[in-house]
Design a protein around this motif. Sequence first.
Motif, mmCIF file in Angstrom:
data_model
loop_
_atom_site.group_PDB
_atom_site.id
_atom_site.type_symbol
_atom_site.label_atom_id
_atom_site.label_comp_id
_atom_site.label_asym_id
_atom_site.label_seq_id
_atom_site.Cartn_x
_atom_site.Cartn_y
_atom_site.Cartn_z
ATOM 1 N N GLU A 178 14.321 13.580 70.661
ATOM 2 C CA GLU A 178 14.098 14.895 70.052
ATOM 3 C C GLU A 178 12.643 15.058 69.584
ATOM 4 O O GLU A 178 11.985 16.041 69.909
ATOM 5 C CB GLU A 178 15.018 14.987 68.837
ATOM 6 C CG GLU A 178 15.502 16.372 68.505
ATOM 7 C CD GLU A 178 16.485 16.271 67.344
ATOM 8 O OE1 GLU A 178 16.116 16.697 66.249
ATOM 9 O OE2 GLU A 178 17.597 15.732 67.542
ATOM 10 N N THR A 211 9.810 17.490 71.251
ATOM 11 C CA THR A 211 9.116 18.515 70.464
ATOM 12 C C THR A 211 7.601 18.381 70.664
ATOM 13 O O THR A 211 6.893 19.378 70.832
ATOM 14 C CB THR A 211 9.448 18.331 68.955
ATOM 15 O OG1 THR A 211 10.842 18.146 68.838
ATOM 16 C CG2 THR A 211 9.023 19.514 68.135
ATOM 17 N N ALA A 216 6.778 19.724 74.049
ATOM 18 C CA ALA A 216 6.872 21.190 74.124
ATOM 19 C C ALA A 216 5.601 21.852 73.600
ATOM 20 O O ALA A 216 5.224 22.935 74.044
ATOM 21 C CB ALA A 216 8.084 21.666 73.329
ATOM 22 N N LEU A 268 13.224 21.812 80.691
ATOM 23 C CA LEU A 268 13.968 22.510 79.636
ATOM 24 C C LEU A 268 14.133 23.975 80.020
ATOM 25 O O LEU A 268 13.142 24.694 80.195
ATOM 26 C CB LEU A 268 13.196 22.445 78.318
ATOM 27 C CG LEU A 268 13.262 21.161 77.493
ATOM 28 C CD1 LEU A 268 12.360 21.287 76.267
ATOM 29 C CD2 LEU A 268 14.689 20.840 77.072
ATOM 30 N N ASP A 299 17.082 22.854 74.115
ATOM 31 C CA ASP A 299 16.262 21.762 73.579
ATOM 32 C C ASP A 299 16.628 20.414 74.195
ATOM 33 O O ASP A 299 16.217 19.363 73.718
ATOM 34 C CB ASP A 299 16.353 21.704 72.041
ATOM 35 C CG ASP A 299 17.795 21.562 71.570
ATOM 36 O OD1 ASP A 299 18.675 21.360 72.438
ATOM 37 O OD2 ASP A 299 18.031 21.637 70.347
ATOM 38 N N SER A 300 17.430 20.446 75.258
ATOM 39 C CA SER A 300 17.715 19.199 75.972
ATOM 40 C C SER A 300 18.005 19.532 77.433
ATOM 41 O O SER A 300 18.236 20.693 77.775
ATOM 42 C CB SER A 300 18.913 18.481 75.345
ATOM 43 O OG SER A 300 20.112 19.169 75.643
#
Length: 489
Positions: free
Chosen positions: A324, A328, A331, A453, A458-459
């Motif tokens: 995670e 992030t 991203a 994505l 978010d996964s």
Amino acid sequence: MQFPKIIQGGMGVGVSNWRLANAVSKLGQLGVVSGTALDTLFVRRLADGDEGGHLRRGLDAFPFPEMARRIWQEYFVAGGKPGDAPYPLAPVHQRKDIRKAIELCIVSNFVEVFLAKEGHKNPVGINFLEKVQMPHLASIYGAMLAGVGYVLMGAGIPLHIPGVLDLLAAHHAAEYKLNVTGAVQGQDTQMRFDPADYAEGPLPLLHRPKFLAIVSSNTLATTMLRRATGRVDGLVIESPTAGGHNAPPRGKLQLNEAGEPIYGERDKVNIGELRTLGVPFWLAGGYGSPDKVREALDQGAAGVQVGTAFAFSRESGLRGDLKETLLTHAATGTGEVFTDPLASPTGFPFKVALLDGSYSDPDVAAARTRICDLGYLREPYNAPNGNIGYRCAAEPVANYVAKGGKIEDTVGRKCLCNALLANVGHAQKRKNDVVEPALVTIGDDLNTVVQFLAPGRDSYSAADVVASLLSKVTTESAFEAEPPIQIFA
Ligand SMILES: Cc1cc2nc3c(=O)[nH]c(=O)nc-3n(C[C@H](O)[C@H](O)[C@H](O)COP(=O)(O)O)c2cc1C
């Protein structure tokens, strides 16, 4: 013969676990489980209570039931061990392993491959690092008992593995030479494994898996094909942008301002030459995008091997919080990867994601008390008494030096064994609430994984990666037909 266009690269420890490999193979590409330290991982999964009963299912299918029963009885903890209790340790490997160590390797490799093969009929591969030699023979045999389709090996020159595969496929005893620093002529450095010492009842018919050597240069590619002890079915050519360990640059090591190894012209692979070798090859390191897959096929590759993109998929074993946080970072384009020339006790450069609070953080590294209790990367050496000793440059400095190691070789070394188990949610618990820190390895491509994505998500799954990577593959390419296989043994 059909070859996959996409090989989901082996990612140790436990990042490319059976779930990920199962998902990829089910889609008709090659899913690869990591065989590295599977015995310890197996012990820890059993100590955590075998959630879902998957290991139990694998053990029930294992052909030697008494062996399966011994391991279950020793390590399974119903409901899982208390969270703050330490994990039990699997025996540390040596040239002549004790029976329990060998049984754990056979069983854990069997179960991982068995689970990766469940529910479909496509081949599954297993990846080993040549440098982690001591568990090889029993581990390969265990994977073969489960019908592993491919063995892939790099991080060293695995010249003797193809011959081992031939012998083990016939349930014959196999030997493998242990690299012992300072070994003298006539010293016995062979490891030996005889399936007959472990079999219970009639033996299943085994197939010889295909062998793919993971190499980083034309010279090594040719050496593998000319000098291996048996058939090499193909090559994975891995560049230094890949996650995990990287081959060191050719010539004298030079570092850039950040302290990373500098790769130059001499490290570039000549793909035209690869095409003349007569075996299929896959390109790895930064090939995790539709354009790069297309480019690889156009250059005559059978396909690509991809790790980084799969490491963040939902099926991979990488701990949820690490996935995670790094997703992030990716991203926002702020993920940072450092090619650490020192971290790995192997001496090979090792790619590390920079992450506050992890072992890549200098404060965390400085605070960790050195301990060597897993020992996969220990270097066998010829001790003054003529026996083989074992040392790791990440073990307590005084111990390493007392074993004849050079103090300068301990600088910056990190305990990858403990860190990589922490990466997949099985960190060892120490006294005073200390928990072994994670150290995530990932490729230079870290920030590009956002391409998988979907908007608002978010996964992503392994299937999302496969679909995306194949999205520009058409059937017109002249090179997509399989090249003829030549045997150079
Ligand atoms: C988390 C991670 C762990 C890896 N571990 C191994 C390993 O145990 N053995 C190996 O041969 N390669 C390992 N690799 C390399 C991959 O198998 C693959 O060749 C590489 O990731 C391809 O390059 P990419 O990262 O740019 O996709 C690892 C890569 C990653 C990202």
